[in-house]
Motif scaffolding. Sequence first.
Motif, PDB file in Angstrom:
ATOM      1  N   UNK A   1     -46.341 -25.956  93.872  1.00 43.42           N
ATOM      2  CA  UNK A   1     -47.345 -26.568  93.019  1.00 43.42           C
ATOM      3  C   UNK A   1     -48.574 -27.002  93.769  1.00 43.42           C
ATOM      4  N   UNK A   2     -49.565 -27.372  93.052  1.00 44.44           N
ATOM      5  CA  UNK A   2     -50.789 -27.887  93.638  1.00 44.44           C
ATOM      6  C   UNK A   2     -51.188 -29.163  92.939  1.00 44.44           C
ATOM      7  N   UNK A   3     -52.233 -29.750  93.354  1.00 37.37           N
ATOM      8  CA  UNK A   3     -52.686 -31.001  92.755  1.00 37.37           C
ATOM      9  C   UNK A   3     -54.188 -30.953  92.525  1.00 37.37           C
ATOM     10  N   UNK A   4     -54.594 -31.612  91.434  1.00 39.98           N
ATOM     11  CA  UNK A   4     -56.010 -31.762  91.137  1.00 39.98           C
ATOM     12  C   UNK A   4     -56.483 -33.096  91.693  1.00 39.98           C
ATOM     13  N   UNK A   5     -57.662 -33.113  92.234  1.00 39.58           N
ATOM     14  CA  UNK A   5     -58.203 -34.380  92.700  1.00 39.58           C
ATOM     15  C   UNK A   5     -59.705 -34.390  92.475  1.00 39.58           C
ATOM     16  N   UNK A   6     -60.210 -35.595  92.353  1.00 33.54           N
ATOM     17  CA  UNK A   6     -61.639 -35.781  92.106  1.00 33.54           C
ATOM     18  C   UNK A   6     -62.349 -35.972  93.439  1.00 33.54           C
ATOM     19  N   UNK A   7     -63.366 -35.167  93.622  1.00 34.07           N
ATOM     20  CA  UNK A   7     -64.222 -35.312  94.796  1.00 34.07           C
ATOM     21  C   UNK A   7     -65.202 -36.448  94.494  1.00 34.07           C
ATOM     22  N   UNK A   8     -64.860 -37.617  94.981  1.00 35.99           N
ATOM     23  CA  UNK A   8     -65.625 -38.813  94.588  1.00 35.99           C
ATOM     24  C   UNK A   8     -67.059 -38.784  95.120  1.00 35.99           C
ATOM     25  N   UNK A   9     -67.269 -38.180  96.239  1.00 36.46           N
ATOM     26  CA  UNK A   9     -68.637 -38.088  96.752  1.00 36.46           C
ATOM     27  C   UNK A   9     -69.503 -37.234  95.830  1.00 36.46           C
ATOM     28  N   UNK A  10     -68.927 -36.105  95.373  1.00 43.43           N
ATOM     29  CA  UNK A  10     -69.672 -35.256  94.445  1.00 43.43           C
ATOM     30  C   UNK A  10     -69.884 -35.963  93.113  1.00 43.43           C
ATOM     31  N   UNK A  11     -68.849 -36.702  92.652  1.00 39.99           N
ATOM     32  CA  UNK A  11     -68.963 -37.426  91.386  1.00 39.99           C
ATOM     33  C   UNK A  11     -70.042 -38.502  91.467  1.00 39.99           C
TER      34      UNK A  11
END
Length: 288
Positions: free
Chosen positions: A70-80
């Motif tokens: 499996x893999x995981x989704x994550x938020x790139x907070x710098x881009x956000x």
Amino acid sequence: MTGYARSNGAVHGASFACEVKTVNGRGLDIRLRLAPGFDTLESDIRQLIGTTLTRGSVTLNLTVERQGAGGELYINRQALDTVLAALDELKGRVEAAPPSLDGILALRGVLEQRDSVLDEDGEALRAAILDAVSTALIDLTVARRQEGSRMSVVLLDRLLEIEALVARAEAHPARSREVILALLRQQVADLATDIKLSEDRLAQEALLLATKADIREELDRLTAHIAAARELIATGGAAGRRLDFLAQEFNREANTLCSKSNAVELTAIGLDLKAAIDQLREQVQNIE
């Protein structure tokens, strides 16, 4: 130099492919495109490339496909944060409906997927990928050597052309003191008929002009550079930088020859020599 190689492999349910290609470049420029989650391999891959190649623009692509992992989704907070700051800046300047959450997350780089690397198999997969990179680099080196063999024929042709021009300059009659003396007599006669110079004075002036116009040293160095270049080509290996240096020295001697020239024909030979040297150097800058 140009080249292409590919290597594939599979370990513990994960398959991968490594593609590496090179194009001409004066230095070593490495660009890596690694599969998400495998950025930790960058240092090792750069080291492998650096110990194998010395010149060229190198691009390496690594793709990995995992089955059952499996893999995981994550938020790139710098881009956000960058996106939100831009929205705040534009809020009072542009009339538009506020963006939706899914619209923001759909922006490239904000929401990313990272493949999970299984702890048990991570080292085995890492070692297999590095082995594949090494294999691809070996195949790439073979391809580049084959191209180098073909390029050596072109370089030797250019050296033959340069050698022929050096021989023409060597044999040109304008280099002799007798020709310079005759030219000096004619110039004195053309200036004024009432100017009388003794033969000894004319001989002294002719010797002085011959000394200033002497290109013996330049011709000897050009001959030595030709021999050194041929030796480098025959020896093989990574000779590109040394040949590039020799090409610069070729050009230096050709410039001096043109500046010392005392005849139009000799200057023309010097210009042809510079053109041949430029062609040599252009090819040299493309080889390892």
